[in-house]
Design a protein around this motif. Structure first.
Motif, PDB file in Angstrom:
ATOM      1  N   THR A   2      -5.355  23.367 -15.243  1.00  0.00           N
ATOM      2  CA  THR A   2      -5.040  23.331 -16.763  1.00  0.00           C
ATOM      3  C   THR A   2      -5.496  24.249 -17.596  1.00  0.00           C
ATOM      4  O   THR A   2      -5.331  24.280 -19.224  1.00  0.00           O
ATOM      5  CB  THR A   2      -5.912  22.046 -17.169  1.00  0.00           C
ATOM      6  OG1 THR A   2      -7.076  21.876 -16.956  1.00  0.00           O
ATOM      7  CG2 THR A   2      -4.562  21.018 -16.709  1.00  0.00           C
ATOM      8  N   ALA A   3      -6.080  25.332 -17.014  1.00  0.00           N
ATOM      9  CA  ALA A   3      -6.779  26.480 -17.888  1.00  0.00           C
ATOM     10  C   ALA A   3      -5.967  26.651 -18.752  1.00  0.00           C
ATOM     11  O   ALA A   3      -5.187  27.963 -18.666  1.00  0.00           O
ATOM     12  CB  ALA A   3      -7.279  27.849 -16.872  1.00  0.00           C
ATOM     13  N   LEU A   4      -4.260  27.179 -18.114  1.00  0.00           N
ATOM     14  CA  LEU A   4      -2.866  27.939 -18.652  1.00  0.00           C
ATOM     15  C   LEU A   4      -1.751  27.182 -19.946  1.00  0.00           C
ATOM     16  O   LEU A   4      -0.644  27.289 -20.054  1.00  0.00           O
ATOM     17  CB  LEU A   4      -2.108  28.475 -17.509  1.00  0.00           C
ATOM     18  CG  LEU A   4      -2.271  29.827 -16.881  1.00  0.00           C
ATOM     19  CD1 LEU A   4      -1.680  29.688 -15.375  1.00  0.00           C
ATOM     20  CD2 LEU A   4      -2.864  30.759 -17.265  1.00  0.00           C
ATOM     21  N   VAL A   5      -2.614  25.889 -19.549  1.00  0.00           N
ATOM     22  CA  VAL A   5      -1.863  24.991 -21.036  1.00  0.00           C
ATOM     23  C   VAL A   5      -2.333  25.499 -22.099  1.00  0.00           C
ATOM     24  O   VAL A   5      -3.204  25.054 -22.284  1.00  0.00           O
ATOM     25  CB  VAL A   5      -1.800  23.680 -20.346  1.00  0.00           C
ATOM     26  CG1 VAL A   5      -1.510  22.533 -21.285  1.00  0.00           C
ATOM     27  CG2 VAL A   5      -1.568  23.284 -18.624  1.00  0.00           C
ATOM     28  N   ILE A   6      -1.502  25.777 -22.866  1.00  0.00           N
ATOM     29  CA  ILE A   6      -1.954  25.666 -24.519  1.00  0.00           C
ATOM     30  C   ILE A   6      -2.410  24.597 -24.860  1.00  0.00           C
ATOM     31  O   ILE A   6      -1.561  23.610 -24.799  1.00  0.00           O
ATOM     32  CB  ILE A   6      -0.460  26.862 -25.131  1.00  0.00           C
ATOM     33  CG1 ILE A   6       0.432  27.747 -24.400  1.00  0.00           C
ATOM     34  CG2 ILE A   6      -0.619  26.831 -26.026  1.00  0.00           C
ATOM     35  CD1 ILE A   6       1.940  28.276 -24.091  1.00  0.00           C
ATOM     36  N   PRO A   7      -3.620  24.257 -25.720  1.00  0.00           N
ATOM     37  CA  PRO A   7      -3.603  23.826 -26.226  1.00  0.00           C
ATOM     38  C   PRO A   7      -2.819  22.936 -27.530  1.00  0.00           C
ATOM     39  O   PRO A   7      -2.717  24.276 -28.059  1.00  0.00           O
ATOM     40  CB  PRO A   7      -5.100  24.217 -27.016  1.00  0.00           C
ATOM     41  CG  PRO A   7      -5.872  24.521 -26.175  1.00  0.00           C
ATOM     42  CD  PRO A   7      -4.687  25.725 -25.557  1.00  0.00           C
ATOM     43  N   GLY A   8      -2.513  22.313 -27.923  1.00  0.00           N
ATOM     44  CA  GLY A   8      -1.557  22.146 -28.914  1.00  0.00           C
ATOM     45  C   GLY A   8      -0.638  21.566 -28.827  1.00  0.00           C
ATOM     46  O   GLY A   8       0.340  21.134 -29.465  1.00  0.00           O
TER      47      GLY A   8
END
Length: 371
Positions: free
Chosen positions: A247-253
């Motif tokens: 999930t580190a590559l998932v852009i918040p929002g």
């Protein structure tokens, strides 16, 4: 330059010219022409060799063609996938991510981003002290804007990041220098021998030399390693920030993986002229990614989320690619890469540093005979 129009009337660069591939000094230069190490004098009248200097293990590793060619692949692998605060900073603030979210990213942007990278670091490694300090200050100022409250949406306990903070600035430098060492050991043909691991004494010297660079970027003094053992201990101290994550590559929002979004946007905005930039980019990144992954420590591969099968394949790939790597280290290919991905100023710095380093090693070799 011609443009194509995307949805929402956003202008997107279309034609990728030969002139854009080569660029000018302005792509890399920020404070006038950099002064090479040894090109100025200190207050005591001695030559100012900058943070490393001739005879250093840092220059021995850095100046080898294999290191110069593999550096972009090595650094991008570790910084995008391994140390999660850097991953987060790229995900949230890098121009490629922002333009991908806006739907305007093209090969122009990707090529510029990677072409600038090494060439803007060269003055810190190969320039005199003032040149190194000026570039370090410039990059620090840019990175002050790279901060956020979320490293990984799947692991909120990790907190936030700040690229200009002592911790993250230190790891930005270490994730350049340590992969550089691994690339040298895995791919540098030297002394008439196949690439091989350095003796422990020389590896420790390289880490000790790297301390000057860490101080330049503002690393916390108490954390700066000077031996490979101390570096291993430092990785353990910050192990939470190196754990593999989906999930580190998932852009918040936003909810999208930023690397996948970049790929998707590049394909959408592709133009046949972009091949001019795509080819040298691929030669520096994706083509070298698998063997470079195999050259990294096993712990680094795990922190990148590389599974056991791919990990084993990458180790084999690092050996099988050696004949190609030997060809890549020859002057014509090295010149091809340096002009495009390091730039003319860096090429002058490299040439000057190689001459000084060679002269210093010859002086040391001949010194016993003179006594």
């Amino acid at each position: 330059m011609s443009t194509a129009t995307s949805a929402g009337s956003k202008k997107i660069a279309k034609w990728f010219t030969k002139e854009h591939v080569f660029g000018t000094e302005r792509r890399w230069r920020r404070f006038g022409e950099p002064v090479p190490a040894g090109g100025s004098l200190r207050e005591d009248g001695t030559p100012d060799y900058g943070i490393f200097g001739p005879g250093s293990m840092a220059w021995e590793v850095l100046l080898h063609p294999a290191t110069l060619i593999f550096l972009n692949a090595a650094q991008s692998l570790v910084q995008i996938k391994s140390y999660k605060p850097i991953t987060a900073g790229l995900r949230d603030h890098d121009p490629m991510s922002r333009k991908a979210q806006a739907g305007t990213l093209t090969m122009h942007d990707v090529y510029d981003r990677f072409a600038r990278n090494a060439g803007m670091h060269a003055p810190m490694w190969l320039g005199d002290t003032k040149t190194a300090q000026n570039m370090a200050k410039h990059l620090h100022n840019i990175h002050q804007k790279v901060a956020g409250n979320v490293i990984d949406i799947g692991r909120p306990e990790l907190g936030g990041y700040a690229a200009s903070s002592p911790r993250d600035a230190m790891w930005a430098a270490l994730t350049e220098m340590h992969p550089m060492l691994r690339a040298y050991e895995a791919f540098a043909f030297r002394g008439g021998k196949l690439p091989h691991r350095l003796p422990r004494r020389q590896r420790d010297r390289f880490i000790a030399d790297s301390a000057a660079y860490l101080r330049l970027v503002g690393a916390p003094e108490e954390d700066i390693p000077t031996t490979t053992t101390e570096l291993a201990d430092l990785y353990e101290k910050y192990a939470d920030l190196f754990q593999a994550s989906k999930t580190a590559l998932v852009i918040p929002g936003v909810g999208e993986n930023y690397m996948e979004l970049i790929d998707k946007t590049l394909k959408k905005n592709f133009h046949f002229s972009h091949l001019r930039g795509l080819i040298p980019y691929v030669l520096q990144t994706s083509m070298l990614a698998l063997p470079m992954t195999g050259a990294l420590p096993a712990k680094a591969r795990r922190s990148m989320g590389v599974g056991p099968v791919k990990s084993a394949v990458s180790v084999v790939a690092a050996k099988l690619v050696l004949p190609v790597v030997w060809l890549m280290q020859q002057p014509p290919f090295e010149k091809y890469v340096l002009r495009r991905m390091w730039g003319p100023d860096a090429m002058k710095l490299i040439e000057s540093a190689r001459r000084l380093h060679r002269e210093e090693l010859e002086r040391r070799t001949s010194a016993p005979a003179e006594r």
